[in-house]
Enzyme design. Sequence first.
Site, PDB file in Angstrom:
ATOM      1  N   ARG A  37      -2.198  16.362  14.143  1.00 59.08           N
ATOM      2  CA  ARG A  37      -2.254  15.808  15.474  1.00 59.08           C
ATOM      3  C   ARG A  37      -3.455  15.225  16.068  1.00 59.08           C
ATOM      4  O   ARG A  37      -3.400  14.188  16.808  1.00 59.08           O
ATOM      5  CB  ARG A  37      -1.430  16.585  16.531  1.00 59.08           C
ATOM      6  CG  ARG A  37      -0.019  16.638  16.062  1.00 59.08           C
ATOM      7  CD  ARG A  37       0.625  17.670  16.984  1.00 59.08           C
ATOM      8  NE  ARG A  37       2.201  17.525  16.698  1.00 59.08           N
ATOM      9  CZ  ARG A  37       3.018  18.285  17.341  1.00 59.08           C
ATOM     10  NH1 ARG A  37       2.685  19.026  17.831  1.00 59.08           N
ATOM     11  NH2 ARG A  37       4.407  18.047  17.181  1.00 59.08           N
ATOM     12  N   LYS A 198      23.611  20.915  13.086  1.00 58.91           N
ATOM     13  CA  LYS A 198      24.362  20.636  14.142  1.00 58.91           C
ATOM     14  C   LYS A 198      24.855  19.252  14.577  1.00 58.91           C
ATOM     15  O   LYS A 198      23.994  18.397  14.741  1.00 58.91           O
ATOM     16  CB  LYS A 198      24.158  21.627  15.480  1.00 58.91           C
ATOM     17  CG  LYS A 198      24.115  23.112  15.429  1.00 58.91           C
ATOM     18  CD  LYS A 198      23.502  23.730  16.665  1.00 58.91           C
ATOM     19  CE  LYS A 198      23.573  25.512  16.238  1.00 58.91           C
ATOM     20  NZ  LYS A 198      23.179  25.685  17.707  1.00 58.91           N
ATOM     21  N   GLY A 348      11.759  17.107  13.853  1.00 57.38           N
ATOM     22  CA  GLY A 348      10.918  18.252  13.128  1.00 57.38           C
ATOM     23  C   GLY A 348      11.043  18.536  11.788  1.00 57.38           C
ATOM     24  O   GLY A 348      10.155  18.721  11.132  1.00 57.38           O
ATOM     25  N   GLY A 371      11.482  15.932  19.446  1.00 58.35           N
ATOM     26  CA  GLY A 371      12.495  15.708  20.367  1.00 58.35           C
ATOM     27  C   GLY A 371      12.508  14.156  21.087  1.00 58.35           C
ATOM     28  O   GLY A 371      13.407  13.413  21.132  1.00 58.35           O
TER      29      GLY A 371
HETATM   30  P1  ADP Z   1      15.628  17.971  12.616  1.00 62.77           P
HETATM   31  O1  ADP Z   1      14.689  18.723  13.060  1.00 62.77           O
HETATM   32  O2  ADP Z   1      14.834  17.019  11.483  1.00 62.77           O
HETATM   33  O3  ADP Z   1      16.239  17.161  13.469  1.00 62.77           O
HETATM   34  P2  ADP Z   1      17.661  19.924  12.781  1.00 62.77           P
HETATM   35  O4  ADP Z   1      16.889  20.817  13.374  1.00 62.77           O
HETATM   36  O5  ADP Z   1      18.890  19.288  13.182  1.00 62.77           O
HETATM   37  O6  ADP Z   1      16.753  18.657  12.016  1.00 62.77           O
HETATM   38  O7  ADP Z   1      18.051  20.710  11.165  1.00 62.77           O
HETATM   39  C1  ADP Z   1      17.441  21.246  10.244  1.00 62.77           C
HETATM   40  C2  ADP Z   1      18.137  22.758   9.982  1.00 62.77           C
HETATM   41  O8  ADP Z   1      19.212  22.502   9.507  1.00 62.77           O
HETATM   42  C3  ADP Z   1      17.387  23.058   8.956  1.00 62.77           C
HETATM   43  O9  ADP Z   1      16.838  24.602   9.233  1.00 62.77           O
HETATM   44  C4  ADP Z   1      18.353  23.562   7.478  1.00 62.77           C
HETATM   45  O10 ADP Z   1      18.225  24.793   7.033  1.00 62.77           O
HETATM   46  C5  ADP Z   1      19.479  23.252   8.467  1.00 62.77           C
HETATM   47  N1  ADP Z   1      20.683  22.998   7.522  1.00 62.77           N
HETATM   48  C6  ADP Z   1      20.706  21.832   6.844  1.00 62.77           C
HETATM   49  N2  ADP Z   1      21.917  21.860   5.989  1.00 62.77           N
HETATM   50  C7  ADP Z   1      22.453  23.123   6.488  1.00 62.77           C
HETATM   51  C8  ADP Z   1      23.570  23.870   5.739  1.00 62.77           C
HETATM   52  N3  ADP Z   1      24.469  23.355   4.902  1.00 62.77           N
HETATM   53  N4  ADP Z   1      23.817  25.113   6.464  1.00 62.77           N
HETATM   54  C9  ADP Z   1      23.148  25.602   7.203  1.00 62.77           C
HETATM   55  N5  ADP Z   1      22.113  25.067   7.722  1.00 62.77           N
HETATM   56  C10 ADP Z   1      21.639  24.034   7.178  1.00 62.77           C
HETATM   57 MG    MG Z   2      14.990  20.820  13.964  1.00 60.25          MG
END
Ligand code: ADP
Ligand code: MG
Length: 392
Positions: A37, A198, A348, A371
């Site tokens: 960063r 989610k 992230g 975010g």
């Molecule tokens: P980002 O930070 O890129 O927006 P998220 O925070 O929404 O992504 O999601 C990332 C998390 O989702 C990771 O920690 C990963 O382990 C989890 N994840 C992905 N696929 C699965 C799954 N099938 N079951 C449980 N957790 C999952």
């Molecule tokens: Mg995340």
Amino acid sequence: MAKQTIRDADVSGKRVLVRVDFNVPLDKQGRITDDTRIRAALPTIQYLLQHGAAVILVTHLGRPDGKVVDKLRLDPVARRLEELLGGTVIKAPDSVGPEVRQIASGLRPGQVLLLENVRFHPEEEANDAVFARQLAELADVYVDDAFGTAHRAHASTSGVAAYRPAYAGFLMEKEIDTMGRALENPERPFVALIGGAKVSTKIGVLNNLLDKVDRLLIGGAMANTFLRAQAYDTGKSLVEEDKVGLAEELLRKGDEKLLLPVDVVVASKPEAGAETKVVPVSGIPAEMLVVDIGPETIQTYADVVANAKTVVWNGPMGIFEVPEFARGTRAMAEALASSQALSIVGGGDSVAAVEQMGLADKITHVSTGGGASLEFLEGRTLPGVEVLRNAD
Ligand code: ADP
Ligand code: MG
């Protein structure tokens, strides 16, 4: 909406307050473990110095919650910045107040002052007008180069712009231009790849992108909620029961645009060394859970990505933190890296995944804001972007 940048600003002989995102990770000894960063802000800082400005940097570090926390002082950041710039960085004892005002007013062109952690003051996150004005009055011009905090209306990201002409730094410019181009005027086919844990945290992203893309590919645990909406059994998989209705709605709205996994990797536990197998989505065993997308799904998704002209990716395809469950995420990272499309990765964990895999430099734009990039992909106007001067 395009914004004016430091190229449009007259900075010669001026003091320029630059909001940077130096919220770097520290180890237990308070040493910086990753200075990405800080390095990312160098082009803006160097441009301003070369054009005759004195630069005053303001950032937060961690979550001191409006109190002075010695461990979150910016001295290590100042030292690292000195190394990277190859010159002296003056470290202020605070971000506002008479002493800081005096140091700031004595700055000469070419000098760099780093203010102390701005979140030591509760007024920062409260976007207090008096505090914002005190920050603004340290300088003649305001520049925001902290995309990662642009979704927060704080004094140093938003309030300050009421008192000084406000411009985008190069990092901010790249973020809003690249993502703006993808969302407003994408070269087609435009494909979105959405995964992660989610549905609930990505409702806005799904809704906004569904209107804009030609194809929306779903992976990660999020896919389980969609599979449930299609009446498949999902065993012990992570599912948001209360979002199944929403998934149904999105399936209806998305129609043929929306692609779901046809096969998945299931495991007995979400841990390394667990028993795994590949099954069609109609055959998820009751006592196992989905941990990744399967090979047939990988093939289909990779083909769609390969034919795209614009790709936006947010959210890993599986539990990529466990190497055995990272295949889908790796395959998608590779598909993006080898495509000629304008490719954007935001979020992230998604960004961490492409960086871990050493593929970040093969992607057009890896967003620095977790975010903030999500809110951007939701089509929202970010408060830190809104206050910058419009270009035209
Ligand atoms: P980002 O930070 O890129 O927006 P998220 O925070 O929404 O992504 O999601 C990332 C998390 O989702 C990771 O920690 C990963 O382990 C989890 N994840 C992905 N696929 C699965 C799954 N099938 N079951 C449980 N957790 C999952
Ligand atoms: Mg995340």
